[in-house]
Design a protein around this motif. Structure first.
Motif, short mmCIF file in Angstrom:
data_model
loop_
_atom_site.label_atom_id
_atom_site.label_comp_id
_atom_site.label_asym_id
_atom_site.label_seq_id
_atom_site.Cartn_x
_atom_site.Cartn_y
_atom_site.Cartn_z
N SER A 198 0.92 -1.30 -0.19
CA SER A 198 0.08 -0.03 -0.11
C SER A 198 0.66 1.20 -0.04
CB SER A 198 -1.01 -0.02 1.28
OG SER A 198 -0.17 -0.17 2.48
N GLU A 199 1.97 1.17 0.34
CA GLU A 199 2.98 2.46 0.22
C GLU A 199 3.16 2.72 -1.17
OE1 GLU A 199 4.89 4.49 2.57
OE2 GLU A 199 3.17 3.39 3.73
N LEU A 200 2.97 2.05 -2.23
CA LEU A 200 2.83 2.63 -3.56
C LEU A 200 1.58 3.31 -4.16
CD1 LEU A 200 5.19 0.02 -5.19
CD2 LEU A 200 5.97 2.08 -4.45
N ILE A 201 0.85 3.55 -3.21
CA ILE A 201 -0.44 4.07 -3.50
C ILE A 201 -0.33 5.65 -2.91
CG2 ILE A 201 -2.99 4.40 -3.17
CD1 ILE A 201 -2.94 1.17 -3.38
N GLY A 222 1.15 2.78 -8.08
CA GLY A 222 2.35 2.28 -8.68
C GLY A 222 2.69 0.97 -8.32
N THR A 223 3.70 0.14 -8.71
CA THR A 223 3.77 -1.21 -8.45
C THR A 223 5.49 -1.54 -8.83
OG1 THR A 223 3.17 -3.31 -8.21
CG2 THR A 223 3.09 -2.42 -10.48
N THR A 232 11.48 -3.04 -11.71
CA THR A 232 11.13 -1.92 -12.44
C THR A 232 9.87 -1.31 -11.95
OG1 THR A 232 12.02 -2.87 -14.60
CG2 THR A 232 10.41 -1.19 -14.95
N GLY A 233 10.01 -0.17 -11.56
CA GLY A 233 8.75 0.46 -11.04
C GLY A 233 7.70 0.88 -12.35
N PHE A 234 6.30 0.65 -12.08
CA PHE A 234 5.45 0.91 -12.93
C PHE A 234 4.25 2.23 -12.38
CE2 PHE A 234 7.07 -3.01 -14.26
CZ PHE A 234 6.97 -3.11 -15.43
N ILE A 235 4.15 3.06 -12.97
CA ILE A 235 2.82 3.91 -12.61
C ILE A 235 1.90 3.35 -13.47
CG2 ILE A 235 2.09 6.41 -12.77
CD1 ILE A 235 5.09 7.25 -12.40
N TYR A 236 0.79 2.67 -12.63
CA TYR A 236 -0.13 1.97 -13.44
C TYR A 236 -1.19 3.13 -13.73
CZ TYR A 236 -4.47 -0.81 -13.83
OH TYR A 236 -5.52 -1.01 -14.44
N ARG A 237 -1.68 3.88 -12.86
CA ARG A 237 -2.77 4.89 -13.26
C ARG A 237 -2.55 5.95 -12.25
NH1 ARG A 237 -4.86 3.30 -16.75
NH2 ARG A 237 -6.13 1.63 -16.20
N THR A 238 -3.02 7.11 -12.79
CA THR A 238 -2.94 8.54 -12.07
C THR A 238 -4.39 9.06 -12.49
OG1 THR A 238 -0.51 8.78 -12.65
CG2 THR A 238 -1.88 10.87 -11.78
N ALA A 239 -4.97 9.55 -11.27
CA ALA A 239 -6.59 9.87 -11.49
C ALA A 239 -6.46 11.00 -10.57
CB ALA A 239 -7.47 8.87 -10.95
N VAL A 240 -7.10 12.26 -11.19
CA VAL A 240 -7.33 13.45 -10.38
C VAL A 240 -9.12 13.78 -10.61
CG1 VAL A 240 -6.69 15.84 -10.34
CG2 VAL A 240 -4.91 14.21 -10.70
N ALA A 255 5.94 12.56 -6.36
CA ALA A 255 5.68 11.28 -5.07
C ALA A 255 6.36 10.05 -5.32
CB ALA A 255 4.57 11.89 -4.27
N MET A 256 5.43 9.62 -6.38
CA MET A 256 5.75 8.20 -6.67
C MET A 256 7.22 7.97 -7.31
SD MET A 256 4.52 5.10 -6.73
CE MET A 256 2.77 5.61 -6.58
N GLU A 257 7.61 8.58 -8.07
CA GLU A 257 9.15 8.78 -8.45
C GLU A 257 9.87 8.66 -7.13
OE1 GLU A 257 9.11 10.76 -12.73
OE2 GLU A 257 9.19 12.09 -10.95
N GLN A 258 9.73 9.56 -6.18
CA GLN A 258 10.45 9.43 -4.88
C GLN A 258 10.35 8.29 -4.28
OE1 GLN A 258 9.05 13.13 -2.64
NE2 GLN A 258 10.01 14.46 -4.30
N ARG A 259 9.27 7.69 -4.08
CA ARG A 259 9.20 6.18 -3.46
C ARG A 259 9.98 5.38 -4.15
NH1 ARG A 259 4.18 6.39 -0.09
NH2 ARG A 259 3.80 8.40 0.38
#
Length: 146
Positions: A42-45, A60-61, A67-75, A91-95
């Motif tokens: 859950s730290e990748l949400i 993210g996952t 390899t890090g994946f950004i699955y979905r960004t929703a605003v 923020a996801m990139e920092q994680r």
């Protein structure tokens, strides 16, 4: 606006946000991925909130190849074009960096086409997202720190 880690108490607001921000088919796909990621890590949400209201999220996952994946960004539609998406992706990139992940990929499904300009502006190099036979494919790559 505050960017923070997902908390279990956010689940209802996140589901409402996803339903409001995404097309129906995308919502159905995303809620399954959201549930899987919650059970894995859950730290990748990451959540964006404004006055205790969830206004954005990024899911993210990390795969077995590190390899890090950004699955979905929703605003939320009322908060678009105000830097929410950019702050969430950053923020996801920092994680990912904290976990020594140096390669980040963006899911290249048709649902990510609308947000492709944001990713491109953040250095994810693809001039367009690839059409794919699978629901998810890789569309763009960014080496962290470039």
């Amino acid at each position: 606006m505050r960017i923070r880690s997902f908390q279990l108490s956010d689940v209802n607001q996140v589901m409402e946000l996803l339903q409001e921000a995404l097309m129906e088919e995308c919502y159905e796909d995303t809620k399954r991925a959201f549930a899987r990621q919650l059970s894995w890590d859950s730290e990748l949400i990451v959540i964006a909130e404004d006055e205790d209201k969830v206004i954005g999220t990024v899911i993210g996952t990390i795969d077995q190849n590190n390899t890090g994946f950004i699955y979905r960004t929703a605003v939320h539609p009322d908060y678009r074009r105000q830097g929410v998406g950019k702050n969430l992706v950053s923020a996801m990139e920092q994680r990912f960096q904290q976990r020594n992940i140096h390669r980040i990929m963006i899911a290249g499904d048709p649902h990510n086409k609308a947000i492709a300009p944001l990713y491109e502006a953040m250095g994810y190099g693809a001039s367009k997202f690839l059409e794919a036979f699978q629901k998810l494919s890789i569309a763009a790559v960014n080496a962290v720190g470039n």
